[in-house]
Write a protein that holds these residues in place. Structure first.
Motif, PDB file in Angstrom:
ATOM      1  N   SER A 332       0.894  -1.271   0.021  1.00 29.67           N
ATOM      2  CA  SER A 332      -0.055  -0.070   0.024  1.00 29.67           C
ATOM      3  C   SER A 332       0.933   1.378   0.098  1.00 29.67           C
ATOM      4  O   SER A 332       1.641   1.389   0.799  1.00 29.67           O
ATOM      5  N   MET A 333       0.575   2.198  -0.847  1.00 26.86           N
ATOM      6  CA  MET A 333       1.360   3.344  -1.043  1.00 26.86           C
ATOM      7  C   MET A 333       0.326   4.586  -0.581  1.00 26.86           C
ATOM      8  O   MET A 333      -0.719   4.561  -1.116  1.00 26.86           O
ATOM      9  N   MET A 334       0.729   5.444   0.402  1.00 23.76           N
ATOM     10  CA  MET A 334       0.112   6.644   0.937  1.00 23.76           C
ATOM     11  C   MET A 334       0.993   7.819   0.676  1.00 23.76           C
ATOM     12  O   MET A 334       2.092   7.605   0.833  1.00 23.76           O
ATOM     13  N   TYR A 335       0.246   8.985   0.283  1.00 23.62           N
ATOM     14  CA  TYR A 335       1.074  10.167   0.250  1.00 23.62           C
ATOM     15  C   TYR A 335       0.761  11.126   1.220  1.00 23.62           C
ATOM     16  O   TYR A 335      -0.601  11.005   1.636  1.00 23.62           O
ATOM     17  N   SER A 336       1.648  12.191   1.547  1.00 25.02           N
ATOM     18  CA  SER A 336       1.020  13.000   2.481  1.00 25.02           C
ATOM     19  C   SER A 336       2.052  14.393   2.088  1.00 25.02           C
ATOM     20  O   SER A 336       2.875  14.245   1.230  1.00 25.02           O
ATOM     21  N   ALA A 337       1.738  15.495   2.577  1.00 23.53           N
ATOM     22  CA  ALA A 337       2.420  16.831   2.404  1.00 23.53           C
ATOM     23  C   ALA A 337       3.619  16.943   3.083  1.00 23.53           C
ATOM     24  O   ALA A 337       3.527  16.783   4.489  1.00 23.53           O
ATOM     25  N   LEU A 338       4.654  17.702   2.759  1.00 23.99           N
ATOM     26  CA  LEU A 338       5.852  17.989   3.416  1.00 23.99           C
ATOM     27  C   LEU A 338       5.844  19.562   3.636  1.00 23.99           C
ATOM     28  O   LEU A 338       5.805  20.136   2.622  1.00 23.99           O
ATOM     29  N   ASN A 339       6.182  19.967   4.800  1.00 25.72           N
ATOM     30  CA  ASN A 339       6.084  21.566   4.830  1.00 25.72           C
ATOM     31  C   ASN A 339       7.426  21.619   4.781  1.00 25.72           C
ATOM     32  O   ASN A 339       8.512  21.368   5.218  1.00 25.72           O
ATOM     33  N   LEU A 340       7.812  22.889   3.669  1.00 20.80           N
ATOM     34  CA  LEU A 340       8.941  23.025   3.093  1.00 20.80           C
ATOM     35  C   LEU A 340       9.674  24.483   3.657  1.00 20.80           C
ATOM     36  O   LEU A 340      10.536  25.130   3.378  1.00 20.80           O
ATOM     37  N   LEU A 358       2.863  29.213  -1.198  1.00 18.04           N
ATOM     38  CA  LEU A 358       2.772  27.728  -0.929  1.00 18.04           C
ATOM     39  C   LEU A 358       4.076  27.389  -0.574  1.00 18.04           C
ATOM     40  O   LEU A 358       5.326  28.023  -0.824  1.00 18.04           O
ATOM     41  N   ALA A 359       3.932  26.327   0.447  1.00 16.55           N
ATOM     42  CA  ALA A 359       5.389  25.719   0.844  1.00 16.55           C
ATOM     43  C   ALA A 359       5.438  24.452   1.174  1.00 16.55           C
ATOM     44  O   ALA A 359       5.526  23.979   2.253  1.00 16.55           O
ATOM     45  N   ILE A 360       4.985  23.383   0.363  1.00 18.71           N
ATOM     46  CA  ILE A 360       4.528  22.101   0.551  1.00 18.71           C
ATOM     47  C   ILE A 360       5.112  21.262  -0.736  1.00 18.71           C
ATOM     48  O   ILE A 360       5.090  21.762  -1.649  1.00 18.71           O
ATOM     49  N   GLY A 361       5.684  20.240  -0.308  1.00 17.69           N
ATOM     50  CA  GLY A 361       6.247  19.164  -1.154  1.00 17.69           C
ATOM     51  C   GLY A 361       5.365  17.848  -0.916  1.00 17.69           C
ATOM     52  O   GLY A 361       4.442  17.995  -0.206  1.00 17.69           O
ATOM     53  N   TYR A 362       5.922  16.797  -1.296  1.00 15.31           N
ATOM     54  CA  TYR A 362       5.031  15.462  -1.152  1.00 15.31           C
ATOM     55  C   TYR A 362       6.024  14.390  -0.740  1.00 15.31           C
ATOM     56  O   TYR A 362       7.347  14.519  -1.188  1.00 15.31           O
ATOM     57  N   PHE A 363       5.575  13.564  -0.044  1.00 11.09           N
ATOM     58  CA  PHE A 363       6.489  12.202   0.175  1.00 11.09           C
ATOM     59  C   PHE A 363       5.384  11.221   0.479  1.00 11.09           C
ATOM     60  O   PHE A 363       4.151  11.375   0.511  1.00 11.09           O
ATOM     61  N   ALA A 461       0.083   3.040  -7.890  1.00  9.01           N
ATOM     62  CA  ALA A 461      -1.048   3.511  -7.356  1.00  9.01           C
ATOM     63  C   ALA A 461      -1.157   3.970  -5.883  1.00  9.01           C
ATOM     64  O   ALA A 461      -0.416   3.208  -5.128  1.00  9.01           O
ATOM     65  N   ALA A 462      -1.584   5.104  -5.627  1.00 15.98           N
ATOM     66  CA  ALA A 462      -1.730   5.408  -4.267  1.00 15.98           C
ATOM     67  C   ALA A 462      -3.064   5.072  -3.661  1.00 15.98           C
ATOM     68  O   ALA A 462      -4.197   5.418  -4.423  1.00 15.98           O
ATOM     69  N   LEU A 463      -3.051   4.617  -2.664  1.00 15.59           N
ATOM     70  CA  LEU A 463      -4.142   4.146  -1.811  1.00 15.59           C
ATOM     71  C   LEU A 463      -4.983   5.400  -1.293  1.00 15.59           C
ATOM     72  O   LEU A 463      -6.100   5.465  -1.564  1.00 15.59           O
ATOM     73  N   ILE A 464      -4.421   6.192  -0.711  1.00 15.29           N
ATOM     74  CA  ILE A 464      -5.119   7.458   0.019  1.00 15.29           C
ATOM     75  C   ILE A 464      -4.000   8.467   0.275  1.00 15.29           C
ATOM     76  O   ILE A 464      -3.013   8.161   0.330  1.00 15.29           O
ATOM     77  N   GLY A 465      -4.390   9.680   0.316  1.00 21.37           N
ATOM     78  CA  GLY A 465      -3.654  10.594   0.846  1.00 21.37           C
ATOM     79  C   GLY A 465      -3.979  10.973   2.119  1.00 21.37           C
ATOM     80  O   GLY A 465      -5.101  11.065   2.603  1.00 21.37           O
ATOM     81  N   LEU A 466      -3.202  11.573   3.134  1.00 18.81           N
ATOM     82  CA  LEU A 466      -3.193  12.054   4.432  1.00 18.81           C
ATOM     83  C   LEU A 466      -2.705  13.356   4.684  1.00 18.81           C
ATOM     84  O   LEU A 466      -1.667  13.616   4.296  1.00 18.81           O
ATOM     85  N   ASN A 497     -13.553  14.419  -9.122  1.00 22.00           N
ATOM     86  CA  ASN A 497     -14.357  13.175  -9.041  1.00 22.00           C
ATOM     87  C   ASN A 497     -13.653  12.083  -8.532  1.00 22.00           C
ATOM     88  O   ASN A 497     -12.182  11.909  -9.108  1.00 22.00           O
ATOM     89  N   GLY A 498     -13.879  11.225  -7.753  1.00 21.93           N
ATOM     90  CA  GLY A 498     -13.319  10.145  -7.276  1.00 21.93           C
ATOM     91  C   GLY A 498     -11.955  10.271  -6.286  1.00 21.93           C
ATOM     92  O   GLY A 498     -11.165   9.559  -6.074  1.00 21.93           O
ATOM     93  N   ALA A 499     -12.024  11.603  -5.722  1.00 25.25           N
ATOM     94  CA  ALA A 499     -11.036  11.931  -4.672  1.00 25.25           C
ATOM     95  C   ALA A 499     -11.165  11.590  -3.271  1.00 25.25           C
ATOM     96  O   ALA A 499     -12.535  11.128  -2.964  1.00 25.25           O
ATOM     97  N   MET A 500     -10.096  11.551  -2.414  1.00 27.04           N
ATOM     98  CA  MET A 500     -10.323  11.019  -1.146  1.00 27.04           C
ATOM     99  C   MET A 500      -9.211  11.464  -0.292  1.00 27.04           C
ATOM    100  O   MET A 500      -8.089  11.470  -0.778  1.00 27.04           O
ATOM    101  N   LEU A 501      -9.225  12.142   0.728  1.00 26.19           N
ATOM    102  CA  LEU A 501      -8.140  12.512   1.741  1.00 26.19           C
ATOM    103  C   LEU A 501      -8.563  12.530   3.141  1.00 26.19           C
ATOM    104  O   LEU A 501      -9.687  12.868   3.511  1.00 26.19           O
ATOM    105  N   LEU A 502      -7.727  11.959   3.963  1.00 22.22           N
ATOM    106  CA  LEU A 502      -7.861  11.768   5.469  1.00 22.22           C
ATOM    107  C   LEU A 502      -7.027  12.729   6.335  1.00 22.22           C
ATOM    108  O   LEU A 502      -6.035  13.060   5.804  1.00 22.22           O
ATOM    109  N   PHE A 503      -7.872  13.654   7.263  1.00 23.66           N
ATOM    110  CA  PHE A 503      -7.377  14.748   8.015  1.00 23.66           C
ATOM    111  C   PHE A 503      -7.177  14.213   9.300  1.00 23.66           C
ATOM    112  O   PHE A 503      -7.971  13.415   9.920  1.00 23.66           O
ATOM    113  N   GLY A 504      -6.152  14.207   9.949  1.00 24.28           N
ATOM    114  CA  GLY A 504      -5.869  14.071  11.352  1.00 24.28           C
ATOM    115  C   GLY A 504      -5.169  15.196  12.187  1.00 24.28           C
ATOM    116  O   GLY A 504      -4.089  16.094  11.378  1.00 24.28           O
ATOM    117  N   TYR A 505      -5.521  15.725  13.295  1.00 27.68           N
ATOM    118  CA  TYR A 505      -4.997  16.824  13.985  1.00 27.68           C
ATOM    119  C   TYR A 505      -5.718  16.762  15.239  1.00 27.68           C
ATOM    120  O   TYR A 505      -6.617  16.242  15.761  1.00 27.68           O
TER     121      TYR A 505
END
Length: 543
Positions: A332-340, A358-363, A461-466, A497-505
């Motif tokens: 499973s591959m998941m992606y998230s944002a990196l504070n630059l 903007l100051a974000i990258g991705y990992f 393929a990425a399963l989900i973004g966080l 269409n067909g997007a998904m993103l999980l938030f945690g804080y």
């Protein structure tokens, strides 16, 4: 009001950088990625009088020029921010007033209308404020509009402190308010949005009277205008200009090779089954855990050597594996944002030191998609995968090549957005034709040679973004706005269409987890089942 009126506006503009272009072009039709931040709060009606809200909004729009800029597109690689300097404090108030809306909707109605209704923002409206009063906590009818407070009213309220405001004084009984801060994603990221909200409430719920806020607006306008020279960098720089690289021919080759290798390591064979549906409908189920339980969850994460952010990667991994989705042999591959922001080497100079950029990258985090057969090993496996997520996140953040990878990724995303944007426009005009197959291309224009030898392409393929925002109570200084009490926070953006993103804080001492997704874009019941499993995993492993 002080300040000399200048009838001749000064115009400033700059081209978007690659990252901004990659966000702007997909947003043009339906507002994909248009951000919102909802904050629910209680306050006496005098703290949210229209005149006071307008003054605060005007002050912050003065400090952050991109919020009241517009966008002009000259070509797919030439898109510009355009900003007309305010000619007077009154000009700022008029502009602020034109970009505020007052409603009587509930929180859910506000968010639903923003996510699924007609687009709120546009190329000439990059930010917008919606304030709603939906519930009255007293026997009296809400004044419409609420009266503007006098300086003495604010002084009396502040002397009484929070106890007087929210508990004892009958004439200051509180109302329930919902604020929606709306902004284009190419203006900035989540950190900018939350810092802005903290500053907004610091002024709105702070000790200054309405008259003092108007004076502050006038004073701050005078420090910036009309003495600012035309060549000053009024607009914040693009991300790529804040982390410049001294490119040489060798460095470009090395950066390209490193980027290509890092992309080849991204293997993911899991994905939610999708369905085509003409109408997108985003929903955002949200759970807030009580303070005591949140403390216990954070303590358990610490005992296992991870943060709640790393644990949420493992939660998603386990929830999906328990559903039996996808082949077990593929990860499973998941992606998230990196504070630059920590990598920036160019710092803005006051008073033009806006944090709206903007100051974000991705990992990416890649975890196995199978579970141990022995039930007794489940907890050990869960925490091991959480530590794997932590390790991969740390490696991404501490890589010495993070800057060059950011530039390479920005360039790739920009070129891809330009290609798709041009294709969308041609299809809309009815002039699009499929690209020429490689075998029929002009031999005089050979294709670009790959940097590395060809390999069998692995699934990616990425399963989900966080979106893992961390402890937001480190940003919101609640003690600085005693005139009101924040209690609810929800954030997200308009989706494709067909997007998904999980938030945690964490916010107000509570852990919040929400899942924004297009309920029409996935096979029936599959996302609901995933959400149920994710909540069960929180109960089982986090306590």
């Amino acid at each position: 009001m002080n300040g000399t009126y200048n009838p001749l506006p000064t115009r400033y503009e700059r081209k978007m950088g690659d990252t901004e272009i990659s966000y702007f072009l997909p947003s043009r039709q339906t507002g994909v990625n248009d951000m919102y931040l909802h904050l629910g709060f209680r306050a006496a009606d005098n703290f949210v009088a229209p005149a006071r809200v307008r003054a605060v909004w005007a002050i912050l729009r003065l400090r952050h020029p991109l919020l009241c800029a517009s966008v002009q597109m000259h070509d797919y690689d030439d898109i510009r921010f355009v900003y007309d300097a305010p000619v007077s404090p009154e000009d700022l108030l008029r502009d602020a007033d034109a970009n505020i809306e007052y409603r009587t909707q509930t929180k859910d109605e506000l968010i639903d209308s923003y996510l699924n209704g007609p687009r709120t923002l546009s190329n000439t409206r990059l930010s917008y404020l919606i304030l709603s009063t939906s519930l009255v906590h007293s026997n009296n009818a809400m004044p419409s509009p609420p009266p503007t407070p006098s300086p003495s009213a604010h002084e009396d309220a502040m002397e009484g402190g929070e106890k007087t405001l929210f508990g004892q004084a009958e004439n200051l009984l509180t109302y329930q308010h919902d604020l929606l801060i709306c902004a284009m994603h190419f203006l900035g990221d989540g950190m900018a949005l939350h810092q802005f909200a903290n500053d907004f409430f610091g002024l709105l719920g702070g000790p200054e009277s309405d008259e003092q806020l108007i004076q502050r607006l006038s004073d701050e306008w005078s420090t910036r205008w009309p003495v600012t020279p035309q060549d000053l960098l009024v607009l914040p720089s693009a991300l790529e200009d804040n982390i410049p690289v001294k490119w040489s021919r060798l460095r470009r080759v090395v950066a390209a090779a490193d980027f290509e290798m890092s992309q080849q390591r991204l293997i993911g064979g899991q994905g939610f089954p999708r369905r085509k549906h003409p109408e997108r409908r985003t929903v955002v189920p949200t759970i807030a855990f009580p303070e005591e339980r949140t403390k216990a969850i954070l303590k358990k994460c610490k005992e296992n050597g991870v943060s709640i952010s790393a644990a949420l990667f493992a939660i998603c991994n386990f929830a999906w594996a328990r559903m039996g989705g996808g082949p077990a042999e593929l990860p499973s591959m998941m992606y998230s944002a990196l504070n630059l922001r920590p990598y920036f080497t160019v710092k803005p100079i006051a008073p033009w030191n806006s944090y709206w950029f903007l100051a974000i990258g991705y990992f990416n985090v890649i975890l196995p998609n199978f579970l141990p057969q022995a039930q007794g090993n489940l907890a050990n496996t869960f925490w091991h995968r959480a530590r794997m997520a932590k390790e991969q996140s740390t490696q991404a953040a501490k890589s010495p090549l993070v800057v060059s990878r950011t530039h390479e990724m920005a360039r790739e995303r920009s070129l891809r957005a330009q290609k798709w944007g041009k294709e969308d426009d041609e299809k809309e005009k009815g002039i699009w034709s499929p690209p020429t197959p490689p075998s029929e291309q002009d031999p005089r224009t050979p294709p670009r040679e790959p940097v590395l030898p060809a390999r069998v392409k692995a699934p990616s393929a990425a399963l989900i973004g966080l979106s893992l925002l961390g402890n937001l109570d480190g940003i919101y200084k609640h003690q600085n706005f005693p005139g009101l009490e924040l209690h609810t926070l929800t954030t997200g953006s308009r989706q494709r269409n067909g997007a998904m993103l999980l938030f945690g804080y964490t916010f107000k001492g509570k852990l919040w987890i929400s899942l924004g997704y297009d309920e029409n874009g996935f096979s029936e019941g599959v996302v609901e089942k995933f959400w149920e499993e994710a909540v069960n995993c929180v109960d089982e492993f986090l306590g």
